[in-house]
Design a protein around this motif. Structure first.
Motif, PDB file in Angstrom:
ATOM      1  N   GLY A  59      51.424  36.307  51.135  1.00 55.56           N
ATOM      2  CA  GLY A  59      50.372  36.222  50.128  1.00 55.56           C
ATOM      3  C   GLY A  59      49.274  37.256  50.274  1.00 55.56           C
ATOM      4  O   GLY A  59      49.138  37.920  51.301  1.00 55.56           O
ATOM      5  N   PHE A  60      48.459  37.380  49.230  1.00 49.90           N
ATOM      6  CA  PHE A  60      47.351  38.327  49.232  1.00 49.90           C
ATOM      7  C   PHE A  60      46.273  37.904  50.225  1.00 49.90           C
ATOM      8  O   PHE A  60      45.783  38.720  51.011  1.00 49.90           O
ATOM      9  N   ALA A  61      45.905  36.645  50.202  1.00 49.07           N
ATOM     10  CA  ALA A  61      44.791  36.161  51.021  1.00 49.07           C
ATOM     11  C   ALA A  61      45.030  36.389  52.507  1.00 49.07           C
ATOM     12  O   ALA A  61      44.131  36.800  53.235  1.00 49.07           O
ATOM     13  N   VAL A  62      46.236  36.133  52.973  1.00 42.61           N
ATOM     14  CA  VAL A  62      46.518  36.223  54.397  1.00 42.61           C
ATOM     15  C   VAL A  62      46.687  37.662  54.861  1.00 42.61           C
ATOM     16  O   VAL A  62      46.585  37.958  56.053  1.00 42.61           O
ATOM     17  N   ASN A  63      46.930  38.587  53.928  1.00 41.43           N
ATOM     18  CA  ASN A  63      47.166  39.984  54.292  1.00 41.43           C
ATOM     19  C   ASN A  63      46.005  40.920  54.007  1.00 41.43           C
ATOM     20  O   ASN A  63      45.916  41.995  54.597  1.00 41.43           O
ATOM     21  N   CYS A  64      45.121  40.549  53.098  1.00 40.03           N
ATOM     22  CA  CYS A  64      43.997  41.413  52.761  1.00 40.03           C
ATOM     23  C   CYS A  64      43.013  41.464  53.928  1.00 40.03           C
ATOM     24  O   CYS A  64      42.509  40.436  54.369  1.00 40.03           O
ATOM     25  N   LEU A  65      42.739  42.656  54.417  1.00 40.64           N
ATOM     26  CA  LEU A  65      41.830  42.834  55.546  1.00 40.64           C
ATOM     27  C   LEU A  65      40.453  43.300  55.109  1.00 40.64           C
ATOM     28  O   LEU A  65      39.444  42.885  55.677  1.00 40.64           O
ATOM     29  N   ALA A  66      40.385  44.171  54.119  1.00 42.53           N
ATOM     30  CA  ALA A  66      39.092  44.649  53.628  1.00 42.53           C
ATOM     31  C   ALA A  66      39.264  45.237  52.234  1.00 42.53           C
ATOM     32  O   ALA A  66      40.264  45.899  51.950  1.00 42.53           O
ATOM     33  N   THR A  67      38.291  44.982  51.361  1.00 45.29           N
ATOM     34  CA  THR A  67      38.339  45.516  50.009  1.00 45.29           C
ATOM     35  C   THR A  67      36.952  45.452  49.385  1.00 45.29           C
ATOM     36  O   THR A  67      36.107  44.673  49.832  1.00 45.29           O
ATOM     37  N   TRP A  69      37.018  45.194  45.955  1.00 45.36           N
ATOM     38  CA  TRP A  69      37.368  44.699  44.629  1.00 45.36           C
ATOM     39  C   TRP A  69      36.306  43.716  44.160  1.00 45.36           C
ATOM     40  O   TRP A  69      35.729  42.975  44.981  1.00 45.36           O
ATOM     41  N   PRO A  70      36.058  43.643  42.860  1.00 43.78           N
ATOM     42  CA  PRO A  70      35.145  42.617  42.333  1.00 43.78           C
ATOM     43  C   PRO A  70      35.643  41.221  42.694  1.00 43.78           C
ATOM     44  O   PRO A  70      36.846  40.969  42.735  1.00 43.78           O
ATOM     45  N   GLN A  71      34.718  40.318  42.969  1.00 44.31           N
ATOM     46  CA  GLN A  71      35.087  38.976  43.384  1.00 44.31           C
ATOM     47  C   GLN A  71      35.973  38.282  42.358  1.00 44.31           C
ATOM     48  O   GLN A  71      36.877  37.504  42.706  1.00 44.31           O
ATOM     49  N   GLU A  72      35.744  38.554  41.076  1.00 43.06           N
ATOM     50  CA  GLU A  72      36.555  37.944  40.019  1.00 43.06           C
ATOM     51  C   GLU A  72      38.021  38.292  40.188  1.00 43.06           C
ATOM     52  O   GLU A  72      38.907  37.441  40.014  1.00 43.06           O
ATOM     53  N   ILE A  73      38.295  39.538  40.550  1.00 44.43           N
ATOM     54  CA  ILE A  73      39.679  39.968  40.750  1.00 44.43           C
ATOM     55  C   ILE A  73      40.259  39.329  42.005  1.00 44.43           C
ATOM     56  O   ILE A  73      41.408  38.876  42.016  1.00 44.43           O
ATOM     57  N   ILE A  74      39.489  39.281  43.085  1.00 46.64           N
ATOM     58  CA  ILE A  74      39.963  38.677  44.331  1.00 46.64           C
ATOM     59  C   ILE A  74      40.358  37.224  44.105  1.00 46.64           C
ATOM     60  O   ILE A  74      41.437  36.781  44.506  1.00 46.64           O
ATOM     61  N   ASP A  75      39.479  36.476  43.432  1.00 49.17           N
ATOM     62  CA  ASP A  75      39.763  35.058  43.177  1.00 49.17           C
ATOM     63  C   ASP A  75      41.020  34.894  42.331  1.00 49.17           C
ATOM     64  O   ASP A  75      41.873  34.044  42.610  1.00 49.17           O
ATOM     65  N   PHE A  76      41.126  35.716  41.282  1.00 41.50           N
ATOM     66  CA  PHE A  76      42.266  35.623  40.367  1.00 41.50           C
ATOM     67  C   PHE A  76      43.556  35.958  41.114  1.00 41.50           C
ATOM     68  O   PHE A  76      44.571  35.272  40.973  1.00 41.50           O
ATOM     69  N   TYR A  77      43.508  37.011  41.922  1.00 43.75           N
ATOM     70  CA  TYR A  77      44.726  37.486  42.575  1.00 43.75           C
ATOM     71  C   TYR A  77      45.181  36.551  43.695  1.00 43.75           C
ATOM     72  O   TYR A  77      46.375  36.411  43.943  1.00 43.75           O
ATOM     73  N   GLU A  78      44.231  35.899  44.355  1.00 46.06           N
ATOM     74  CA  GLU A  78      44.610  34.903  45.362  1.00 46.06           C
ATOM     75  C   GLU A  78      45.378  33.759  44.712  1.00 46.06           C
ATOM     76  O   GLU A  78      46.367  33.271  45.252  1.00 46.06           O
ATOM     77  N   ASP A  79      44.916  33.328  43.548  1.00 48.11           N
ATOM     78  CA  ASP A  79      45.567  32.213  42.851  1.00 48.11           C
ATOM     79  C   ASP A  79      46.908  32.618  42.254  1.00 48.11           C
ATOM     80  O   ASP A  79      47.840  31.822  42.196  1.00 48.11           O
ATOM     81  N   ALA A  80      47.000  33.877  41.783  1.00 44.14           N
ATOM     82  CA  ALA A  80      48.229  34.329  41.117  1.00 44.14           C
ATOM     83  C   ALA A  80      49.396  34.469  42.090  1.00 44.14           C
ATOM     84  O   ALA A  80      50.553  34.312  41.711  1.00 44.14           O
TER      85      ALA A  80
END
Length: 246
Positions: A59-67, A69-80
């Motif tokens: 998943g995105f959440a467990v692999n993303c180390l630093a970014t 990106w706007p918070q709106e995109i982070i939240d959306f992409y974690e859920d997607a």
């Protein structure tokens, strides 16, 4: 939702995701500053540093180390939950060269998972084109560097310079992310049994190869599964590969 650390730099927020096994010692602002500099050198507005998705860490959440990106995109992409199967990751799996994507690189490769809302969200925030590549550190952990914005494809010289800067970054900061290891060390016999299991051998076949009883082999495999916090042999083998035990 998973907690993360946001540091404000020059009016832009940087996000660093702390994991139990990936807690950065370097301040988030310093990591963000260095990655931000790399993005600006090639005229990009956004950066993403992520571990390459594999096996049971997809998943995105467990692999993303630093970014940044706007918070709106982070939240959306974690859920997607599309990171492991997105077009960008798929291309990076098939090439050792840097790639340039100008058509929804973070969307899924599967036609039935296309999400117009996701594409629109990325474009609304200016993540239209993405330049990305993979690198591994001295411990052979593989990372994705992705820089996004609205600029055209970088020249060969620009791409080479960016990759070299990323190598310098890894040399400096990869020590912040400790090598993943099992909670307990595996014995040589446990690793031998897992290796033969990975080769498709049954307990009875492994017993013949190692001149052991099948009961003993099963015991070694169960012990290895426990140490690797796995529910079956397949998961134990996958984690052993991830820990570079096989």
């Amino acid at each position: 939702m998973r907690k993360h650390v946001r540091a404000v730099r020059d009016g832009v927020e940087d996000t660093v995701f702390p994991h139990s096994d990936r807690v950065p010692k370097t301040p988030a602002s310093m990591i963000g500053e260095r990655l931000g500099e790399m993005a600006r050198r090639t005229g990009h507005s956004y950066y993403l540093l992520a571990a390459f998705p594999r096996g049971d860490r997809a998943g995105f959440a467990v692999n993303c180390l630093a970014t940044n990106w706007p918070q709106e995109i982070i939240d959306f992409y974690e859920d997607a939950d599309l990171f492991y199967c997105c077009k960008l990751v798929n291309r990076l799996k098939r090439s050792v060269m840097p790639v340039f994507c100008d058509k929804a690189p973070f969307e899924s490769t599967a036609a039935n998972q296309e999400n117009p809302g996701l594409v629109k969200l990325f474009r609304t925030h200016g993540l239209k084109n993405t330049f990305a590549f993979t690198l591994h550190d001295a411990d052979l952990r593989q990372y994705i560097f992705a820089f996004s914005g609205d600029r055209a494809k970088a020249s060969r010289d620009e791409a080479m310079a960016q990759v070299f800067l990323a190598m310098e970054f890894l040399e400096m900061f990869s020590q912040d992310y400790p090598v993943e290891r099992p909670s307990e060390s595996l014995s040589n016999r446990e690793i031998e049994c897992l290796r033969w299991s990975a080769a498709g051998k049954s307990s009875e076949e492994i017993a013949i190869i190692l001149d052991l009883s099948s009961h003993t082999v099963v015991g070694y495999l169960k012990s290895a599964m426990r140490k690797l916090d796995s529910v079956n042999r397949m998961q134990a083998v996958a984690r052993a590969f991830r820990y570079r035990l096989l």
